[in-house]
Design a protein around this motif. Sequence first.
Motif, PDB file in Angstrom:
ATOM      1  N   SER A  45      10.495   6.734   4.183  1.00 22.09           N
ATOM      2  CA  SER A  45      10.993   6.285   5.370  1.00 22.09           C
ATOM      3  C   SER A  45      10.721   4.967   5.677  1.00 22.09           C
ATOM      4  N   HIS A  46       9.421   4.188   5.606  1.00 22.88           N
ATOM      5  CA  HIS A  46       8.877   3.356   6.110  1.00 22.88           C
ATOM      6  C   HIS A  46       9.237   2.046   4.971  1.00 22.88           C
ATOM      7  N   LEU A  47       9.877   2.301   3.858  1.00 18.00           N
ATOM      8  CA  LEU A  47      10.257   1.755   3.045  1.00 18.00           C
ATOM      9  C   LEU A  47      11.814   1.253   2.681  1.00 18.00           C
ATOM     10  N   MET A  48      12.433   2.157   3.487  1.00 17.64           N
ATOM     11  CA  MET A  48      13.883   2.231   3.255  1.00 17.64           C
ATOM     12  C   MET A  48      14.580   0.798   3.275  1.00 17.64           C
ATOM     13  N   LYS A  49      13.984  -0.375   3.920  1.00 15.99           N
ATOM     14  CA  LYS A  49      14.675  -1.564   4.136  1.00 15.99           C
ATOM     15  C   LYS A  49      14.533  -2.274   2.744  1.00 15.99           C
ATOM     16  N   THR A  50      13.515  -1.912   2.051  1.00 16.40           N
ATOM     17  CA  THR A  50      13.320  -2.684   0.791  1.00 16.40           C
ATOM     18  C   THR A  50      13.613  -1.657  -0.626  1.00 16.40           C
ATOM     19  N   LEU A  51      13.462  -0.360  -0.142  1.00 23.47           N
ATOM     20  CA  LEU A  51      14.044   0.408  -1.597  1.00 23.47           C
ATOM     21  C   LEU A  51      15.192   1.206  -1.200  1.00 23.47           C
TER      22      LEU A  51
ATOM     23  N   ASP B 159       0.727  -1.027  -0.001  1.00 19.84           N
ATOM     24  CA  ASP B 159      -0.009  -0.021   0.106  1.00 19.84           C
ATOM     25  C   ASP B 159       0.923   1.168  -0.064  1.00 19.84           C
ATOM     26  N   LEU B 160       2.117   1.268   0.927  1.00 22.50           N
ATOM     27  CA  LEU B 160       2.858   2.427   0.656  1.00 22.50           C
ATOM     28  C   LEU B 160       3.472   2.663  -0.349  1.00 22.50           C
ATOM     29  N   VAL B 161       3.976   1.616  -1.137  1.00 20.50           N
ATOM     30  CA  VAL B 161       4.333   1.818  -2.444  1.00 20.50           C
ATOM     31  C   VAL B 161       3.492   2.191  -3.517  1.00 20.50           C
ATOM     32  N   GLY B 162       2.283   1.707  -3.417  1.00 22.02           N
ATOM     33  CA  GLY B 162       1.395   2.170  -4.544  1.00 22.02           C
ATOM     34  C   GLY B 162       0.990   3.564  -4.299  1.00 22.02           C
ATOM     35  N   LEU B 163       0.665   4.072  -3.085  1.00 20.78           N
ATOM     36  CA  LEU B 163       0.461   5.514  -2.821  1.00 20.78           C
ATOM     37  C   LEU B 163       1.599   6.373  -3.165  1.00 20.78           C
TER      38      LEU B 163
ATOM     39  N   LYS C  55      16.960   7.289  -0.887  1.00 16.06           N
ATOM     40  CA  LYS C  55      16.653   8.421  -1.422  1.00 16.06           C
ATOM     41  C   LYS C  55      15.794   8.351  -2.668  1.00 16.06           C
ATOM     42  N   ILE C  56      14.644   8.703  -2.230  1.00 12.98           N
ATOM     43  CA  ILE C  56      13.550   8.514  -3.479  1.00 12.98           C
ATOM     44  C   ILE C  56      13.217   9.847  -3.643  1.00 12.98           C
ATOM     45  N   HIS C  57      13.014  10.228  -4.820  1.00 17.72           N
ATOM     46  CA  HIS C  57      12.571  11.815  -5.359  1.00 17.72           C
ATOM     47  C   HIS C  57      11.493  11.511  -6.213  1.00 17.72           C
ATOM     48  N   PRO C  58      10.057  11.511  -5.704  1.00 15.77           N
ATOM     49  CA  PRO C  58       9.099  11.216  -6.685  1.00 15.77           C
ATOM     50  C   PRO C  58       8.771  12.589  -7.437  1.00 15.77           C
ATOM     51  N   GLY C  59       8.362  12.573  -8.438  1.00 16.89           N
ATOM     52  CA  GLY C  59       7.958  13.808  -9.577  1.00 16.89           C
ATOM     53  C   GLY C  59       9.054  14.134 -10.232  1.00 16.89           C
TER      54      GLY C  59
END
Length: 137
Positions: free
Chosen positions: A124-130, A14-18, A133-137
Motif C-alpha cells: 500500500s505504501h508502494l502503490m504509486k510506483t507499483l 527498503d520497502l521493495v527489498g523487504l 495488487k501484489i500477491h507475494p508468494g
Amino acid sequence: MDNSNTTAGPDSADLVGLLDRLPHVGRLLEHQLWEAARALSLDRSSRQGRQFAGLVEAGATLDAVLLLVAVSEPERSVSCVSRTGERWFCSIQVTLARPPTTAGMAEADHIDLAAALLSALLSSHLMKTLHPKIHPG
C-alpha cells in the motif's frame, strides 16, 4: 549515522527489498518487523515506537503489524482478512481513497497471517510506483 529516529517518509527501496523477501519466509521474524518499522520511518523514541518495541519483544508479531497499519500516513485500514487452505489473504485500504476503489487497495497473501498483512501494508505504501495488487508468494 543512525536514522532510526527520523520522521521522513517511507523508503521505497527498503520497502521493495523487504517485500521481495517476505514470500520466502515461513513466518514473520523480529528482524523483519524492525526492518519494516525503519523503512516506514517509525520513530523509536515516540509513544508508538516504544509500544511497537514492547509488542516485538513480547513476540506479538500480528499486533506489531497492526500498529504499523494504525500509524501509517496517510491513514490505512485492514479491509479484508480471509483464509483459503493454508494461505491468508489480506487487503489494506488507503482511507483517503474516495470513493473506496480497488485503486486505493493493496492485497497480499502468505501462509503466515502477520506476513500477509505486512506484505499488504508495504504494498500500500508502494502503490504509486507499483501495481496496486501484489500477491507475494
